[in-house]
Design a protein around this motif. Structure first.
Motif, mmCIF file in Angstrom:
data_model
loop_
_atom_site.group_PDB
_atom_site.id
_atom_site.type_symbol
_atom_site.label_atom_id
_atom_site.label_comp_id
_atom_site.label_asym_id
_atom_site.label_seq_id
_atom_site.Cartn_x
_atom_site.Cartn_y
_atom_site.Cartn_z
ATOM 1 N N LEU A 148 0.887 -1.150 0.000
ATOM 2 C CA LEU A 148 0.000 0.000 0.000
ATOM 3 C C LEU A 148 0.935 1.213 0.000
ATOM 4 N N VAL A 149 0.804 2.082 -0.988
ATOM 5 C CA VAL A 149 1.732 3.207 -1.097
ATOM 6 C C VAL A 149 0.959 4.519 -1.035
ATOM 7 N N CYS A 150 1.410 5.430 -0.189
ATOM 8 C CA CYS A 150 0.774 6.750 -0.118
ATOM 9 C C CYS A 150 1.304 7.610 -1.255
ATOM 10 N N VAL A 151 0.392 8.136 -2.060
ATOM 11 C CA VAL A 151 0.816 8.917 -3.230
ATOM 12 C C VAL A 151 1.274 10.326 -2.846
ATOM 13 N N LYS A 174 4.920 6.907 1.870
ATOM 14 C CA LYS A 174 4.937 5.862 2.903
ATOM 15 C C LYS A 174 4.487 4.513 2.314
ATOM 16 N N ILE A 185 -1.536 -1.109 -4.003
ATOM 17 C CA ILE A 185 -2.679 -0.224 -3.829
ATOM 18 C C ILE A 185 -2.130 1.171 -3.574
ATOM 19 N N TYR A 186 -2.589 2.153 -4.342
ATOM 20 C CA TYR A 186 -2.166 3.533 -4.134
ATOM 21 C C TYR A 186 -3.282 4.279 -3.416
#
Ligand SMILES: [Zn+2]
Ligand SMILES: [Zn+2]
Ligand SMILES: [Zn+2]
Ligand SMILES: [Zn+2]
Lengths: 135, 135
Positions: free
Chosen positions: B89-92, B96, B127-128
């Motif tokens: 899971l990547v924070c756009v 993070k 997942i962004y």
DNA sequence: TTGAATATGAGAAAGCTTCTCATTATTACA
DNA sequence: TGTAATAATGAGAAGCTTTCTCATATTCAA
């Protein structure tokens, strides 16, 4: 209809844009690189620059007409947005792409994101493998 | 122990390899670009070239010590292989990365691949979204 | 038809990664 | 420990995909 799509997106109706849209619409392979499209334009005798192809594809993406995927292997691939979300199975030998959608997976992703405190904006699920023909 | 890992992989035990492995092992951020590692080496006073960093990471990947991910945004990120498969899971906004693993999703992927006649070699689910802190 | 706004082509440039090659380090073994 | 064979390194060049620049050409509303 093409013309409408372009106007709706606030883009002037130009020959490069119509030709590129046409290729995306009529190609039997749905996932194309910018170079693929550029090559088809050359073969069709159109004098359209590669920079224009990239520019137009980026505009189409911003307008929601096209989706850009980053499969392994460097070049991005573009596909016409046909409405239904789907994920991809890619053959690592021949490059064949199979589309699929699984509501169980989609729902699980929503649940996982919400549990982690993330507001989903997008996701990419790509399964790499070897297809029947390549085995 | 590091030394063992390198020898097992058929790689000579050199200072660049040990330093890079050390950074991957001790960093509290588990997902690093080649440049991140290069910068940390410079800060530590090591005179190791960027080409060596890329070369070593590629060798580590081939040896199964490291995994390379292609998140959106150009640069590849590398993480030490700690044994347990997981997705991301990547924070756009802030970049993070949160790791997760869901057996339901994994099983569904196997089922989908087998139904499509594919022999899975790998998969990437990212997942962004926007994390709590960035909202 | 005309002009303001926009798009295009060509090549330069950017960003990431790999390659080349002369030099240096590692390792097996005498 | 010394030595030779083998492998690794650093620096910069080069490769590949993509974006940018800018002079020229096209679109389209009025
Ligand atoms: Zn999906
Ligand atoms: Zn698709
Ligand atoms: Zn997984
Ligand atoms: Zn991870």
């Amino acid at each position: 209809m093409e013309t409408q799509d372009l106007k709706k997106a606030g883009l002037k109706v130009t020959l490069p844009r119509m030709k590129i849209l046409e290729i995306l619409e009529t190609s039997n392979v749905h996932h194309l690189t910018a170079e693929d499209i550029y090559r088809q334009l050359l073969e069709a005798g159109e004098e359209i620059g590669l920079a224009t192809v990239y520019r137009v594809l980026t505009q189409f993406e911003a307008a929601g007409l096209v989706t850009r995927h980053h499969f392994e292997g460097g070049q991005a691939v573009f596909e016409l947005e046909r409405g239904a979300h789907h994920d991809h199975l890619v053959c690592v030998k021949c490059g064949k792409v199979v589309e699929f959608m699984d509501e169980t997976i989609e729902a699980k992703q929503r649940q996982i994101s919400s549990e982690a405190g993330f507001e989903i904006t997008d996701h990419a699920l790509t399964i790499y493998g070897i297809c029947r023909d390549c085995r």
